[in-house]
Design a protein around this motif. Structure first.
Motif, mmCIF file in Angstrom:
data_model
loop_
_atom_site.group_PDB
_atom_site.id
_atom_site.type_symbol
_atom_site.label_atom_id
_atom_site.label_comp_id
_atom_site.label_asym_id
_atom_site.label_seq_id
_atom_site.Cartn_x
_atom_site.Cartn_y
_atom_site.Cartn_z
ATOM 1 N N ALA A 39 -2.473 1.194 -5.116
ATOM 2 C CA ALA A 39 -2.582 2.715 -4.169
ATOM 3 C C ALA A 39 -4.115 1.471 -3.130
ATOM 4 N N ILE A 40 -4.118 1.502 -1.985
ATOM 5 C CA ILE A 40 -5.161 0.094 -1.455
ATOM 6 C C ILE A 40 -6.316 1.037 -0.704
ATOM 7 N N TYR A 41 -7.636 1.206 -0.842
ATOM 8 C CA TYR A 41 -8.156 2.131 0.245
ATOM 9 C C TYR A 41 -8.545 0.810 1.290
ATOM 10 N N THR A 42 -8.391 0.660 2.472
ATOM 11 C CA THR A 42 -8.732 -0.273 3.411
ATOM 12 C C THR A 42 -9.891 -0.515 3.981
ATOM 13 N N CYS A 94 -9.364 6.716 -1.766
ATOM 14 C CA CYS A 94 -7.989 6.840 -2.357
ATOM 15 C C CYS A 94 -7.957 8.040 -3.415
ATOM 16 N N PRO A 95 -7.461 8.987 -3.373
ATOM 17 C CA PRO A 95 -7.433 9.560 -4.752
ATOM 18 C C PRO A 95 -7.532 8.768 -6.004
ATOM 19 N N PRO A 96 -8.289 9.149 -7.046
ATOM 20 C CA PRO A 96 -8.383 8.103 -8.360
ATOM 21 C C PRO A 96 -6.293 8.160 -8.789
ATOM 22 N N GLY A 97 -6.247 7.341 -9.612
ATOM 23 C CA GLY A 97 -5.608 6.491 -10.705
ATOM 24 C C GLY A 97 -4.216 6.382 -9.586
ATOM 25 N N ARG A 98 -3.525 7.072 -9.984
ATOM 26 C CA ARG A 98 -2.266 6.605 -9.251
ATOM 27 C C ARG A 98 -1.769 7.286 -8.510
ATOM 28 N N PRO A 99 -1.144 6.926 -7.074
ATOM 29 C CA PRO A 99 -1.367 7.557 -6.109
ATOM 30 C C PRO A 99 0.162 9.191 -6.180
ATOM 31 N N GLU A 100 -0.250 9.656 -5.564
ATOM 32 C CA GLU A 100 0.926 11.405 -5.879
ATOM 33 C C GLU A 100 1.396 11.163 -3.491
ATOM 34 N N VAL A 101 2.711 11.739 -3.836
ATOM 35 C CA VAL A 101 3.816 11.211 -2.893
ATOM 36 C C VAL A 101 3.016 12.469 -1.819
ATOM 37 N N ALA A 119 1.600 -2.138 9.466
ATOM 38 C CA ALA A 119 1.025 -0.692 10.183
ATOM 39 C C ALA A 119 1.075 -1.327 11.606
ATOM 40 N N PHE A 120 1.465 -0.054 12.399
ATOM 41 C CA PHE A 120 1.191 -0.225 13.703
ATOM 42 C C PHE A 120 0.287 1.176 14.182
ATOM 43 N N GLY A 121 -0.272 1.679 15.401
ATOM 44 C CA GLY A 121 -0.423 2.533 15.691
ATOM 45 C C GLY A 121 -1.547 3.405 15.218
ATOM 46 N N TYR A 122 -2.384 3.012 14.073
ATOM 47 C CA TYR A 122 -3.780 3.564 13.537
ATOM 48 C C TYR A 122 -4.160 3.588 14.507
ATOM 49 N N THR A 123 -5.239 4.590 15.000
ATOM 50 C CA THR A 123 -6.483 4.999 15.774
ATOM 51 C C THR A 123 -7.499 4.522 15.179
ATOM 52 N N TYR A 124 -7.696 4.435 13.848
ATOM 53 C CA TYR A 124 -9.162 4.757 12.733
ATOM 54 C C TYR A 124 -8.581 3.517 11.979
ATOM 55 N N SER A 125 -9.384 2.723 11.290
ATOM 56 C CA SER A 125 -8.979 1.771 10.808
ATOM 57 C C SER A 125 -9.302 2.585 8.489
ATOM 58 N N SER A 126 -9.909 2.768 8.523
ATOM 59 C CA SER A 126 -10.038 3.304 7.384
ATOM 60 C C SER A 126 -9.181 4.295 6.678
ATOM 61 N N ARG A 127 -8.065 4.142 6.209
ATOM 62 C CA ARG A 127 -7.471 4.644 5.034
ATOM 63 C C ARG A 127 -6.867 4.584 3.889
ATOM 64 N N THR A 146 -8.328 -0.644 -5.411
ATOM 65 C CA THR A 146 -6.906 -0.432 -5.894
ATOM 66 C C THR A 146 -6.954 0.380 -7.049
ATOM 67 N N TYR A 147 -5.682 0.860 -7.085
ATOM 68 C CA TYR A 147 -5.437 1.873 -8.273
ATOM 69 C C TYR A 147 -4.084 1.484 -8.476
ATOM 70 N N TYR A 148 -3.018 2.001 -9.570
ATOM 71 C CA TYR A 148 -2.205 1.550 -10.198
ATOM 72 C C TYR A 148 -1.385 2.376 -11.122
ATOM 73 N N ALA A 149 -0.271 2.935 -11.286
ATOM 74 C CA ALA A 149 0.193 3.096 -12.376
ATOM 75 C C ALA A 149 0.409 2.245 -13.772
ATOM 76 N N ASP A 150 0.295 3.008 -14.605
ATOM 77 C CA ASP A 150 0.053 2.568 -15.845
ATOM 78 C C ASP A 150 1.093 1.103 -16.153
ATOM 79 N N SER A 151 2.374 2.070 -15.176
ATOM 80 C CA SER A 151 3.625 1.147 -15.800
ATOM 81 C C SER A 151 3.819 -0.316 -14.984
ATOM 82 N N VAL A 152 2.919 -0.347 -14.756
ATOM 83 C CA VAL A 152 3.177 -2.205 -13.339
ATOM 84 C C VAL A 152 1.619 -2.589 -13.368
ATOM 85 N N LYS A 153 0.078 -2.085 -14.557
ATOM 86 C CA LYS A 153 -0.505 -2.902 -14.454
ATOM 87 C C LYS A 153 -0.815 -3.770 -15.290
ATOM 88 N N GLY A 154 -1.372 -4.898 -14.813
ATOM 89 C CA GLY A 154 -1.462 -6.380 -15.466
ATOM 90 C C GLY A 154 -0.023 -6.941 -14.629
#
Length: 127
Positions: free
Chosen positions: A50-53, A104-111, A24-32, A58-66
């Motif tokens: 997803a991950i909260y910096t 981050c919103p809980p669960g699988r990240p949403e677009v 990532a480039f150009g961020y003003t704030y570190s928390s994202r 961390t958060y994962y879709a069920d299809s990729v957990k593990g």
């Protein structure tokens, strides 16, 4: 201006591994909230992990957990996606997304929860 640059995609056989990077480039704030998404031909973009910096939750879709692990190196402003036990159905263009947020919103990240996007990196898994 915020920019996200993905790398690390490629072609592997069923059961193989890849590690994707998103710098990532150009961020003003570190928390994202930083997320990985994928889009297969003819399908909608879907959240993978997803991950909260600030703290690293961390958060994962069920299809990729593990199988997939999201991690970060804050000193490098980089988020990683370690993908193990890859399957042909994991074949897709993988995108990095980011958004300033208090968490981050809980669960699988949403677009719709992510404002900034990279150009994507292709992952192809053959049987």
């Amino acid at each position: 201006q915020v920019q996200l640059v993905e790398s690390g995609g490629g072609s592997v056989r069923d059961g193989g591994s890849l590690r994707l990077s998103c710098r990532a480039f150009g961020y003003t704030y570190s928390s994202r909230c930083m997320g990985w998404f994928r889009q297969a031909p003819g399908k909608e973009r879907e959240g993978v992990a997803a991950i909260y910096t600030d703290g690293g939750k961390t958060y994962y879709a069920d299809s990729v957990k593990g199988r997939f692990t999201i991690s970060q190196d804050n000193a490098k402003n980089t988020v990683y996606l370690q993908m193990n036990s890859l399957q042909p159905e994991d074949t897709a263009m993988y995108y990095c997304g980011a958004q300033y947020a208090r968490s981050c919103p809980p669960g699988r990240p949403e677009v719709q929860d992510f404002r900034y996007w990279g150009q994507g990196t292709q992952v192809t898994v053959s049987s």
